[in-house]
Design a protein around this motif. Sequence first.
Motif, PDB file in Angstrom:
ATOM      1  N   GLU A 139       0.789  -1.063   0.292  1.00 27.82           N
ATOM      2  CA  GLU A 139       0.008  -0.054   0.045  1.00 27.82           C
ATOM      3  C   GLU A 139       0.859   1.094   0.068  1.00 27.82           C
ATOM      4  O   GLU A 139       2.008   1.058   0.504  1.00 27.82           O
ATOM      5  N   GLY A 140       0.196   2.402  -0.432  1.00 30.25           N
ATOM      6  CA  GLY A 140       1.153   3.757  -0.422  1.00 30.25           C
ATOM      7  C   GLY A 140       2.001   3.732  -1.691  1.00 30.25           C
ATOM      8  O   GLY A 140       2.651   2.912  -2.352  1.00 30.25           O
ATOM      9  N   VAL A 141       2.119   5.281  -2.043  1.00 29.36           N
ATOM     10  CA  VAL A 141       2.954   5.463  -3.086  1.00 29.36           C
ATOM     11  C   VAL A 141       4.365   5.429  -2.925  1.00 29.36           C
ATOM     12  O   VAL A 141       4.989   4.879  -3.816  1.00 29.36           O
ATOM     13  N   THR A 142       4.659   5.267  -1.501  1.00 31.08           N
ATOM     14  CA  THR A 142       6.103   5.301  -1.310  1.00 31.08           C
ATOM     15  C   THR A 142       6.779   3.637  -1.244  1.00 31.08           C
ATOM     16  O   THR A 142       7.762   3.581  -0.929  1.00 31.08           O
ATOM     17  N   LYS A 143       5.860   2.809  -1.290  1.00 26.97           N
ATOM     18  CA  LYS A 143       5.904   1.280  -1.324  1.00 26.97           C
ATOM     19  C   LYS A 143       6.965   1.126  -0.077  1.00 26.97           C
ATOM     20  O   LYS A 143       7.944   0.498  -0.013  1.00 26.97           O
ATOM     21  N   PRO A 144       6.307   1.252   0.936  1.00 28.45           N
ATOM     22  CA  PRO A 144       7.176   0.796   2.524  1.00 28.45           C
ATOM     23  C   PRO A 144       7.090  -0.596   2.539  1.00 28.45           C
ATOM     24  O   PRO A 144       6.252  -1.389   1.884  1.00 28.45           O
ATOM     25  N   LYS A 145       8.066  -1.085   3.344  1.00 28.82           N
ATOM     26  CA  LYS A 145       8.127  -2.544   3.618  1.00 28.82           C
ATOM     27  C   LYS A 145       7.882  -2.865   5.128  1.00 28.82           C
ATOM     28  O   LYS A 145       7.967  -1.810   5.984  1.00 28.82           O
ATOM     29  N   ARG A 146       7.572  -4.033   5.236  1.00 28.14           N
ATOM     30  CA  ARG A 146       7.366  -4.526   6.644  1.00 28.14           C
ATOM     31  C   ARG A 146       8.457  -5.432   7.145  1.00 28.14           C
ATOM     32  O   ARG A 146       8.686  -6.324   6.409  1.00 28.14           O
ATOM     33  N   VAL A 147       9.300  -5.170   8.031  1.00 23.96           N
ATOM     34  CA  VAL A 147      10.331  -5.843   8.470  1.00 23.96           C
ATOM     35  C   VAL A 147      10.112  -6.718   9.814  1.00 23.96           C
ATOM     36  O   VAL A 147       9.599  -6.117  10.685  1.00 23.96           O
ATOM     37  N   ALA A 158       8.404  -4.025  12.131  1.00 25.84           N
ATOM     38  CA  ALA A 158       8.679  -2.557  12.091  1.00 25.84           C
ATOM     39  C   ALA A 158       8.200  -2.259  10.557  1.00 25.84           C
ATOM     40  O   ALA A 158       8.269  -3.254   9.678  1.00 25.84           O
ATOM     41  N   LYS A 159       7.883  -1.154  10.189  1.00 25.46           N
ATOM     42  CA  LYS A 159       7.805  -0.464   8.956  1.00 25.46           C
ATOM     43  C   LYS A 159       9.033   0.181   8.667  1.00 25.46           C
ATOM     44  O   LYS A 159       9.678   0.961   9.321  1.00 25.46           O
ATOM     45  N   PHE A 160       9.422   0.083   7.267  1.00 28.28           N
ATOM     46  CA  PHE A 160      10.837   0.581   6.722  1.00 28.28           C
ATOM     47  C   PHE A 160      10.245   1.317   5.577  1.00 28.28           C
ATOM     48  O   PHE A 160       9.516   0.937   4.666  1.00 28.28           O
ATOM     49  N   GLY A 161      10.690   2.712   5.713  1.00 24.48           N
ATOM     50  CA  GLY A 161      10.435   3.562   4.890  1.00 24.48           C
ATOM     51  C   GLY A 161      11.730   4.017   4.148  1.00 24.48           C
ATOM     52  O   GLY A 161      12.412   4.422   4.979  1.00 24.48           O
ATOM     53  N   TYR A 162      11.762   4.446   2.926  1.00 24.37           N
ATOM     54  CA  TYR A 162      13.106   4.793   2.260  1.00 24.37           C
ATOM     55  C   TYR A 162      12.754   5.564   1.103  1.00 24.37           C
ATOM     56  O   TYR A 162      13.602   6.201   0.397  1.00 24.37           O
ATOM     57  N   HIS A 163      11.521   6.021   0.629  1.00 22.19           N
ATOM     58  CA  HIS A 163      11.428   7.074  -0.358  1.00 22.19           C
ATOM     59  C   HIS A 163      11.860   8.328  -0.054  1.00 22.19           C
ATOM     60  O   HIS A 163      11.613   8.872   0.888  1.00 22.19           O
ATOM     61  N   GLU A 376     -16.158  13.266   8.790  1.00 20.29           N
ATOM     62  CA  GLU A 376     -15.343  12.597   7.985  1.00 20.29           C
ATOM     63  C   GLU A 376     -14.239  13.024   7.746  1.00 20.29           C
ATOM     64  O   GLU A 376     -13.976  14.169   7.549  1.00 20.29           O
ATOM     65  N   LEU A 377     -12.939  12.452   7.834  1.00 16.41           N
ATOM     66  CA  LEU A 377     -11.814  12.932   6.973  1.00 16.41           C
ATOM     67  C   LEU A 377     -11.448  12.872   5.847  1.00 16.41           C
ATOM     68  O   LEU A 377     -12.440  12.193   5.204  1.00 16.41           O
ATOM     69  N   ALA A 378     -10.521  13.342   5.177  1.00 16.14           N
ATOM     70  CA  ALA A 378     -10.390  13.476   3.877  1.00 16.14           C
ATOM     71  C   ALA A 378     -10.109  11.715   3.262  1.00 16.14           C
ATOM     72  O   ALA A 378      -9.282  11.255   3.912  1.00 16.14           O
ATOM     73  N   PRO A 379     -10.663  11.282   2.361  1.00 17.09           N
ATOM     74  CA  PRO A 379     -10.392  10.043   1.840  1.00 17.09           C
ATOM     75  C   PRO A 379      -9.095   9.806   1.303  1.00 17.09           C
ATOM     76  O   PRO A 379      -8.482  10.820   1.169  1.00 17.09           O
ATOM     77  N   HIS A 380      -8.568   8.645   1.245  1.00 19.13           N
ATOM     78  CA  HIS A 380      -7.131   8.583   1.108  1.00 19.13           C
ATOM     79  C   HIS A 380      -6.561   9.115  -0.207  1.00 19.13           C
ATOM     80  O   HIS A 380      -5.690   9.702  -0.636  1.00 19.13           O
ATOM     81  N   ASP A 381      -7.512   8.862  -1.207  1.00 15.48           N
ATOM     82  CA  ASP A 381      -7.286   9.451  -2.694  1.00 15.48           C
ATOM     83  C   ASP A 381      -7.211  10.793  -2.867  1.00 15.48           C
ATOM     84  O   ASP A 381      -7.093  11.511  -3.877  1.00 15.48           O
ATOM     85  N   ALA A 382      -7.675  11.715  -1.520  1.00  8.04           N
ATOM     86  CA  ALA A 382      -7.638  13.093  -1.932  1.00  8.04           C
ATOM     87  C   ALA A 382      -6.115  13.483  -1.125  1.00  8.04           C
ATOM     88  O   ALA A 382      -5.876  14.700  -1.381  1.00  8.04           O
ATOM     89  N   ALA A 383      -5.083  12.701  -0.920  1.00  7.04           N
ATOM     90  CA  ALA A 383      -3.849  12.979  -0.375  1.00  7.04           C
ATOM     91  C   ALA A 383      -2.961  13.407  -1.610  1.00  7.04           C
ATOM     92  O   ALA A 383      -3.405  13.061  -2.793  1.00  7.04           O
ATOM     93  N   ALA A 384      -2.073  13.936  -1.433  1.00  5.01           N
ATOM     94  CA  ALA A 384      -1.186  14.560  -2.685  1.00  5.01           C
ATOM     95  C   ALA A 384      -0.364  13.401  -3.321  1.00  5.01           C
ATOM     96  O   ALA A 384      -0.012  12.538  -2.646  1.00  5.01           O
ATOM     97  N   LYS A 385      -0.191  13.412  -4.403  1.00  2.00           N
ATOM     98  CA  LYS A 385       0.422  12.188  -5.358  1.00  2.00           C
ATOM     99  C   LYS A 385       1.703  12.906  -5.753  1.00  2.00           C
ATOM    100  O   LYS A 385       2.099  13.795  -6.137  1.00  2.00           O
ATOM    101  N   SER A 386       2.546  11.969  -5.258  1.00  2.00           N
ATOM    102  CA  SER A 386       3.872  12.109  -5.504  1.00  2.00           C
ATOM    103  C   SER A 386       4.450  11.913  -7.083  1.00  2.00           C
ATOM    104  O   SER A 386       3.974  11.148  -7.668  1.00  2.00           O
ATOM    105  N   ALA A 387       5.232  12.930  -7.444  1.00  2.00           N
ATOM    106  CA  ALA A 387       5.790  12.836  -8.692  1.00  2.00           C
ATOM    107  C   ALA A 387       7.099  11.987  -8.797  1.00  2.00           C
ATOM    108  O   ALA A 387       7.566  11.655  -9.612  1.00  2.00           O
ATOM    109  N   GLY A 388       7.471  11.409  -7.769  1.00  2.00           N
ATOM    110  CA  GLY A 388       8.779  10.599  -7.634  1.00  2.00           C
ATOM    111  C   GLY A 388       8.473   9.264  -7.908  1.00  2.00           C
ATOM    112  O   GLY A 388       7.507   8.850  -7.874  1.00  2.00           O
TER     113      GLY A 388
END
Length: 388
Positions: A139-147, A158-163, A376-388
């Motif tokens: 899940e997620g644009v940044t493709k995090p990993k679970r270690v 733990a979650k590993f984020g590297y983006h 309600e909070l903003a739905p997930h698809d309302a978040a910013a989309k990364s260009a990276g």
Amino acid sequence: MSELNSRYQMVRWILLLTALLMFVCLAPADGFAREIPASVSSIGDIHGEYEGLVADDSAANGLIGELEGAWSTARPRAKRDLDSRLAAFPAQDPGPEGAKKPDRVFRGPDGEPLPFQTISEVEEFLRTANVVDVQLIGEGVTKPKRVLLEAGGVQARAKFGYHDFKGQREKLADGTTEMYFQDSYKADMAGYVLSRLLGMEMVPPAVARKVEGQDGIVQIWIEDLTSYESWIQDGNSGQPASLYFQRQVKDMKTFDLLIRNIDRHSRNINWDNDWNLWLIDHTRSLAKDATLRNEGSFKGCSRDLFQAIRDLNKSDLEAALDPYLGSFEIKALLKRRDKLVKMIEGQIKKLGEDKILFNYGDAPPGLVISYDETAELAPHDAAAKSAG
């Protein structure tokens, strides 16, 4: 004349009966807040509007006294009905220590508590434990990993984020444009470090570390969480009827204003079984924009958090955040801090300190109701989309 008097007595009793029925149906017992319908635009707005409103049924009690003889049978039955209704919304019991914050317990994959006594021990484990397994979360644009980490017979996930992306003039899904945009594990790490400087416990412990030769952030996985997204999918709306939870939401919104978080959505607001709120995914925050985004989201904050924000100074921030933020990002953070403090002080002057600031140890004012209209909070698809 007697006929007129009889009619008068009949009308009088009808009016008194109507008043009694309205009291039974509508008036809560002492110590409970009124159930006032509300239209709420975002999670956390309820508490600021209705905390502290309590029922004043003195007039109704006088009416009951007048009718006590005539309604000796009906009144106990009505009271039982009212008690059964209120039982569905039990008031929080503050206990001898007030509305004390529950302990935050870190657990392993088996659900058992981990043997850590301090946050420093959790951080040391995250920093030094062996990496046993790495899996994509999916899940997620940044493709995090679970270690899966292991040390001394103790296992924890733990979650590993590297983006790590930075850009300019990035258009967000809500139509706005961010002049300075970043989606970086460094901002995520800086968010955790800043939360510790502020004395917050809501951001899970994290460390900067390499995994499989890649730089990133390793953050303890909080097991058995409920996300706001799943809460909505299960047919709920509004927010949980917990004063402690609602107060945490206020601090969350204050923290998001300070870090200028543009990505607080329904998947990264999570809570455990003790209503502890856990804030994750701050990769899209702490950029170089010095403006406060969505000032109207502020509904108050804890006194401790406000004092800690006021006490932030440049030298401490530079020493703590230099590995993750540049000088321009730190300068923007300080400018936002100044604006946020000024805004809060203005709210205090206008409305009074007790309407804006609170202590977590304060006893709840009474019944807290979950208003389920449009909160309600903003739905997930309302978040910013990364260009990276």
